[in-house]
Design an enzyme around this catalytic site. Structure first.
Site, PDB file in Angstrom:
ATOM      1  N   ASN A  55      42.750  44.940  31.167  1.00 23.01           N
ATOM      2  CA  ASN A  55      43.789  44.225  30.429  1.00 23.01           C
ATOM      3  C   ASN A  55      44.804  45.229  29.915  1.00 23.01           C
ATOM      4  O   ASN A  55      44.434  46.274  29.366  1.00 23.01           O
ATOM      5  CB  ASN A  55      43.188  43.477  29.228  1.00 23.01           C
ATOM      6  CG  ASN A  55      42.755  42.074  29.585  1.00 23.01           C
ATOM      7  OD1 ASN A  55      43.089  41.550  30.642  1.00 23.01           O
ATOM      8  ND2 ASN A  55      42.000  41.451  28.694  1.00 23.01           N
ATOM      9  N   ARG A  91      39.686  38.902  35.054  1.00 25.58           N
ATOM     10  CA  ARG A  91      39.064  40.203  35.336  1.00 25.58           C
ATOM     11  C   ARG A  91      37.717  40.059  36.044  1.00 25.58           C
ATOM     12  O   ARG A  91      37.446  40.778  37.013  1.00 25.58           O
ATOM     13  CB  ARG A  91      38.926  41.016  34.045  1.00 25.58           C
ATOM     14  CG  ARG A  91      40.246  41.588  33.539  1.00 25.58           C
ATOM     15  CD  ARG A  91      40.046  42.407  32.276  1.00 25.58           C
ATOM     16  NE  ARG A  91      39.552  41.580  31.186  1.00 25.58           N
ATOM     17  CZ  ARG A  91      39.101  42.056  30.025  1.00 25.58           C
ATOM     18  NH1 ARG A  91      39.044  43.363  29.826  1.00 25.58           N
ATOM     19  NH2 ARG A  91      38.686  41.243  29.083  1.00 25.58           N
TER      20      ARG A  91
END
Length: 722
Positions: free
Chosen positions: A33, A15
């Site tokens: 996520n 990320r």
């Protein structure tokens, strides 16, 4: 555009990498996520973004697939937003050795993580061993008990920091810590790692807690004492070396072995040892030693304080039980000193063990650093629970098969509970509700009740899979092929006739197998007693050829002869190797699994096919006993005699496999089973197969031995669904 990334995309800095790529490109949107995957929404060109992201991908991340969906909403800036539970599917990275950047932090006196044993970042550290569920957020790890302090929170929030959005970030002020216990469990008010190192240098036997479990630890000067204390007179110990230079003082790694030893996975690798009294004490009777390098910050700190440059590091467990996790269980081992920490281990994970066959890694134990991992497979939901030894479970869903970490040998209830828990853990991560469950054919294996109860619980079909067919199927899926002629060679496996098999030539696919040929059965006098006392195997062979036996008195021999008609038999190649080892005086008593055959390898390695024995085949039975008579009638060195014997057996097996392959249009011959870890045997078979114009296949992702049984069982179960 919405992009859905699948692969190893959680817990690896994925990320933050997405964030940095999007910001550099000036794109708006978010990253999130989503259970097992990561969702990215951007308002720019997706091809440009994907190329940018791939160029900046963190070292532990891996993209397996990308799905695209139209998304037309407008966003201001780019954000990392809170995770959602999302879809299921294992995407947890493996536990990975501390990276070079963190090692620099570790030994920089000006760094606030100086000598902090839980130092890690998005590129390294414990992952699988500390996560309870997906998505990979701190709340789903054992770090949830340690809220980040102000400085760690600032690093977590900074896009330019390598700990940006690192879920297990910590420091001495806010993270877990080590402590020291004496032999009675009393805490010692001293620098834990420094004092532990001093005690180990002085000769204490210690227990040290790492990421996925605990090790029994001692310096190499104490090997004789350790063997007596741990009641392990002959079994080899794994040794952790301070660094690669130190390692090369003890053994001679190949280029491929060195690559594995220094990889972030940090497995134990079996490497040819330099012959001397010390290395012989590490691995008596063997020509290799198991070596590995430090992988945690604690290990590096320990060697920083130690005078010794190498330590025995062997799994800490009571005989037959899984590795201990709790202080109170560790104290029962009776060590002198205990180096413990207060971070909970969620997934017990032994060290992986492998040996190289050329460029092929062959796993004796696939665990820390290599689990989770998956194989592509047929669709369907299936579970398999393996055999009896070197257990692991396998769980398949949506075209991917995952195996659990190494579990152990299934004689004890604690191991079966561990198998149950580990298998269910993967079922939870994958969101699996199995349609079919596979178990071994052997009626007495201790994991069969678990398979039956699990099948009843899920309303799943329950199937039995013959042991050597499972070996063959594991070889097929390891190599991505549908069928092959397979030499399945091991110590024992329950056959369709109720006898022990283990020297088999099979024609196999995922739907069925044919037993094309096998070694001549040898009587197992006393059943399992013959496995532990290979003199009985030699007696059986001597009786088959009318040769006198030197090991037993006439009274004992008379008793054994009376036992022969009713005794079970075995075609196991491993039993033949045990008999050879005993006959040549190499190992006449088994103290650990595979010992006689393993100790024969050093002798085989020094041999040549000097005698060119011919072996007879009758009704597809390879007459081991007549070959044994020819060998015992010959005069020569144990190396040449044993090598010539083994060469003749393998030549007959490969000949039969090649002839049958030609008849059935199969141009691949493979080797599997525990005996295939033997380097000379694998080399002989490879050369024979290729000289006959066939493709040779061996293992490189699935364990050769019984650690691969669940993989083969699961592949067969999936075929039954399709």
């Amino acid at each position: 555009m919405k992009l859905i990334f699948r692969g190893i995309v959680q817990g690896v800095g994925f990320r933050p990498a997405v964030y940095r790529s999007a910001v550099k490109l000036g794109f708006n949107g978010y990253v999130q996520n989503n259970g097992s995957n990561v969702v990215v929404v951007i308002d720019g060109d997706e091809t440009v973004f994907i190329n940018k992201l791939r160029s900046e991908l963190p070292p532990l991340a891996k993209i397996d697939s990308i799905e695209m969906e139209e998304e037309n909403r407008q966003y201001d800036g780019f954000k990392i937003i809170d995770s959602s539970s999302g879809g299921k599917g294992a995407s947890i990275p493996n536990d990975t050795a501390i990276c070079d950047n963190c090692k620099r932090d570790l030994f920089d006196p000006l760094n606030r993580r100086y000598l902090y044993p839980f130092t890690n970042c998005t590129d390294c550290g414990a992952r699988f061993s500390i996560i309870s569920d997906l998505p990979y957020d701190r709340a789903n790890t054992s770090m949830n008990e340690y809220p980040a302090d102000t400085l760690c929170s600032e690093e977590y929030a900074s896009p330019l920091d390598r700990r940006f959005h690192h879920q297990t970030i910590s420091c001495p002020a806010c993270g877990p810590s080590y402590y020291l216990l004496d032999s009675k469990g009393n805490r010692l008010d001293k620098d834990p790692i420094k004092e532990f190192a001093r005690r180990i240098d002085e000769g204490s036997i210690g227990v040290v807690k790492s990421w996925g479990g605990m090790h029994i630890c001692s310096n190499l000067d104490e090997l004789t004492h350790l063997r007596s204390w741990y009641r392990r007179s002959e079994k080899p110990f794994a040794v952790m070396m301070k660094d690669l230079g130190t390692l090369k003082n003890y053994c001679i790694p190949t280029v491929y072995e060195e690559q594995e030893i220094t990889s972030p996975n940090r497995p134990i690798v079996l490497v040819k040892k330099k012959e001397n009294d010390l290395t012989e004490l590490i691995s008596p009777g063997l020509d290799t030693i198991g070596v590995f390098l430090p992988y945690s910050a604690m290990h590096h700190i320990l060697f920083h304080y130690l005078d010794h440059d190498a330590l025995v590091m062997t799994s800490a467990n009571s005989p037959g039980e899984p590795m201990v996790l709790k202080d109170e269980d560790a104290l029962e081992l009776g060590a002198d000193i205990y180096l413990m920490h207060n971070r909970r281990i969620i997934n017990r994970c032994d060290d992986s063990v492998l040996r190289m066959f050329g460029s092929h890694p062959q796993y004796l134990r696939k665990s820390r650093g290599h689990i989770p991992s998956y194989l592509n497979c047929k669709n369907g939901q299936a579970v398999a629970l393996g055999g009896q030894e070197n257990l692991c479970g396998a769980v398949a869903k949506d075209g991917r098969m995952y195996t659990t970490q190494y579990i152990g040998d299934g004689e004890r209830p604690g191991v079966i509970r561990f198998l149950d828990n580990a298998t269910r853990y993967f079922m939870k991560l994958l969101g699996s509700s199995p349609q079919i469950i596979a178990m071994d054919l052997h009626p007495a294996y201790n994991n069969r009740p678990l398979a039956k109860s699990m099948a009843e619980e899920f309303g799943a079909e329950l199937i039995e899979v013959q042991h050597h067919w499972a070996h063959a199927a594991s070889l097929l899926i390891d190599n991505g092929i549908e069928d092959a002629m397979v030499l399945a060679v091991d110590g024992t496996g329950y056959g369709l006739d109720g006898q022990a098999w283990g020297g088999e030539v099979l024609r196999a696919d995922f739907s069925s197998f044919d037993r094309v040929a096998h070694l001549e059965p040898i009587t197992l006098l006393g059943g399992e007693k013959a496995v532990y006392d290979p003199r009985r195997l030699v007696f059986s062979l001597d009786e088959m050829v009318g040769r006198s036996n030197p090991y037993f008195s006439e009274t004992e021999a008379a008793v054994l002869r009376k036992m022969m008609p009713a005794a079970p038999t075995s075609t196991g190649f491993g039993r033949v190797l045990d008999a050879l080892s005993c006959y040549f005086g190499i190992c006449q008593k088994r103290t650990y699994d595979g010992e006689p055959a393993m100790k024969l390898e050093r002798t085989l390695s020094a041999g040549t096919n000097k005698f060119n024995f011919n072996v007879k085949v009758k009704n597809n039975v390879i007459l081991t006993s007549e070959l044994y008579r020819d060998m015992t009638d010959s005069v020569g060195t144990p190396s040449d005699l044993s090598y010539s014997f083994v060469y003749a057996l393998l030549d007959a097996m490969v000949d039969i496999a090649a002839d049958n392959g030609e008849l059935n249009g199969i141009k691949t011959i493979g080797l599997t089973g525990g005996v295939s870890y033997n380097g000379p045997i694998s080399s002989i078979v490879k050369d024979m197969v290729e000289s006959r114009g066939f493709r040779f296949v061996c293992h490189s992702r699935v364990p050769n031995g019984d650690g691969g049984i669940s993989t083969g069982q699961c592949a067969i179960a999936l075929q039954k669904l399709n």
